[in-house]
Design an enzyme around this catalytic site. Structure first.
Site, short mmCIF file in Angstrom:
data_model
loop_
_atom_site.label_atom_id
_atom_site.label_comp_id
_atom_site.label_asym_id
_atom_site.label_seq_id
_atom_site.Cartn_x
_atom_site.Cartn_y
_atom_site.Cartn_z
N GLY A 49 82.45 54.22 32.77
CA GLY A 49 81.27 53.81 32.01
C GLY A 49 80.52 52.81 32.87
O GLY A 49 80.35 53.03 34.06
N SER A 86 86.64 55.89 37.67
CA SER A 86 85.28 55.40 37.92
C SER A 86 85.20 53.88 37.75
O SER A 86 85.76 53.15 38.58
CB SER A 86 84.29 56.15 37.02
OG SER A 86 82.97 55.90 37.38
N ALA A 87 84.58 53.35 36.72
CA ALA A 87 84.55 51.89 36.52
C ALA A 87 85.97 51.32 36.47
O ALA A 87 86.21 50.20 36.94
CB ALA A 87 83.79 51.55 35.22
N HIS A 103 82.48 58.03 42.79
CA HIS A 103 81.36 59.00 42.80
C HIS A 103 80.66 58.96 44.16
O HIS A 103 79.43 59.08 44.22
CB HIS A 103 80.32 58.68 41.72
CG HIS A 103 80.84 58.68 40.32
ND1 HIS A 103 81.03 59.83 39.59
CD2 HIS A 103 81.20 57.66 39.49
CE1 HIS A 103 81.48 59.50 38.37
NE2 HIS A 103 81.60 58.19 38.30
N GLU A 109 83.66 62.72 44.34
CA GLU A 109 84.10 63.22 43.04
C GLU A 109 85.19 64.27 43.24
O GLU A 109 85.02 65.22 44.01
CB GLU A 109 82.91 63.81 42.27
CG GLU A 109 81.94 62.72 41.87
CD GLU A 109 80.84 63.19 40.93
OE1 GLU A 109 80.59 64.41 40.85
OE2 GLU A 109 80.22 62.33 40.26
#
Lengths: 239, 239
Positions: free
Chosen positions: B90, B122-123, B159, B194
């Site tokens: 997020g 991700s985060a 990413h 990714e």
């Protein structure tokens, strides 16, 4: 003298296929008018000397003299004496940290309130907003605060990019990022596409350049703004 | 019991064309093994209930029970009791601010040092690094510090995106942003494309998934890392 503030905010310094600031020359000349010397703030890039040399070439082409703030012995005094200011693009966190570290935010705000023309590009447009919370840049350094100059009552997102049809990349689109901003903040965000320019003269606010913009407000669908749009109500927080 | 730390860091929760976490299921099962319950940290997104429901479905499909930290009455105690942790993606600034505000960084570090498996996406991978200075996210909220968990001695850029041939957009490429980071910081940056996954088991560090990664170090050309690369030296800061 025109009413304050006087702002010309560029989404980008360069559009594809032309040289540095070339696409915006007519708007910059119209905005700066007879001010013969511009004070340049090179803090968004690492190499201040190289940056100032590049920008000096572009301004001399437009017949303006350019001083660079990093060469000043007394930076607040240089702001105080400036006829016009140009804050160039690069990394917004680095730029804002430098402005905080050199204690220049108050001096710039005072001069803009007194009518000094403020020209910004990319990161230089970001810091004209209340905060840098809508920058696209990587947080490579940590400024003491995200609070910026607050020359506008809304946020700028420069280099605004529409979602790419057919993209297989799963990172957030720009619009998704701005929607996340509005989950946490009530301030409107103006996404300036590359080539778009915002000109503020006192209570007048107009969208120049061919590219248009997209306005994001909490609880509302994004609004497409065509080139030439009058945004006085947004400037007066009447939207 | 395996040596600490035990980390599985995903570049993304979803790759194009498949469902949430589907591409990484085999690696997640292999990593979590027999731990039957996972504690989920939903702070990177705005709607914690909706996020926990989505992630719960994905973990139940893999036969794990999922508790969400936002439902715990005593969050530090929930971290203390967790068998395994998953921090979802997020907005990295929102996630880190929540971790600071709830005073959870120390508790997570202690449990990871004691061998608790840490899964991040991700985060959630960003905050495993020393700082969030290489996130791609918009700084929509202001954490008290960019300091993160520091479970790794290097930075993650999730990413990771190669420059797009033929692009007319003039905003910085990802590589240009990371080069700007290295102008200001000496810490190496691992750009995880990714589909790439980093697995750390004590002093062992391996790049999994098909996508590969790109390693950026100050004063050196970027290094292309193929799937399966052993990065023990990077983990030990021997590069």
């Amino acid at each position: 003298m025109s009413d304050a503030p006087r702002l010309l905010l560029l989404s980008t310094s360069t559009v594809f296929g032309s040289g540095y600031l070339e696409y915006a020359e007519a708007e910059i000349r119209s905005f700066l008018g007879g001010h013969s010397t511009v004070l340049f703030v090179p803090f968004a890039l690492h190499d201040h000397d190289a940056y100032a040399a590049k920008v000096r070439t572009a301004f001399e082409r437009m017949s303006y003299k350019l001083d660079s703030l990093h060469e000043a012995t007394d930076q607040p005094q240089a702001i105080e004496a400036a006829k016009a200011l140009f804050i160039g693009g690069g990394n917004t966190f680095r730029l804002l940290k430098s402005l905080h570290d050199h204690d220049l935010l108050g001096a710039i705000r005072q001069r803009v309130a007194a009518g000094m023309p403020y020209l910004g590009s990319s990161a230089g447009s970001n810091v004209a907003a209340p905060t840098i919370r809508t920058t696209n840049d990587m947080p490579i350094v940590e400024p003491p605060s995200f609070e910026a100059l607050g020359l506008l009552p809304f946020q700028i997102n420069p280099h605004y990019l529409d979602p790419e049809p057919g993209s297989r990349h799963m990172g957030e689109t720009r619009e998704e990022r701005i929607v996340q901003f509005l989950e946490e903040n009530a301030t409107a965000v103006l996404g300036l596409r590359e080539g778009a320019i915002l000109r503020v003269e006192g209570s007048s606010c107009r969208l120049l350049g061919p590219a248009g913009a997209r306005l994001f407000q909490r609880g509302q669908e994004p609004l497409e703004l065509a080139a030439g749009s009058v945004l006085d109500d947004l400037l007066a927080k009447r939207v």
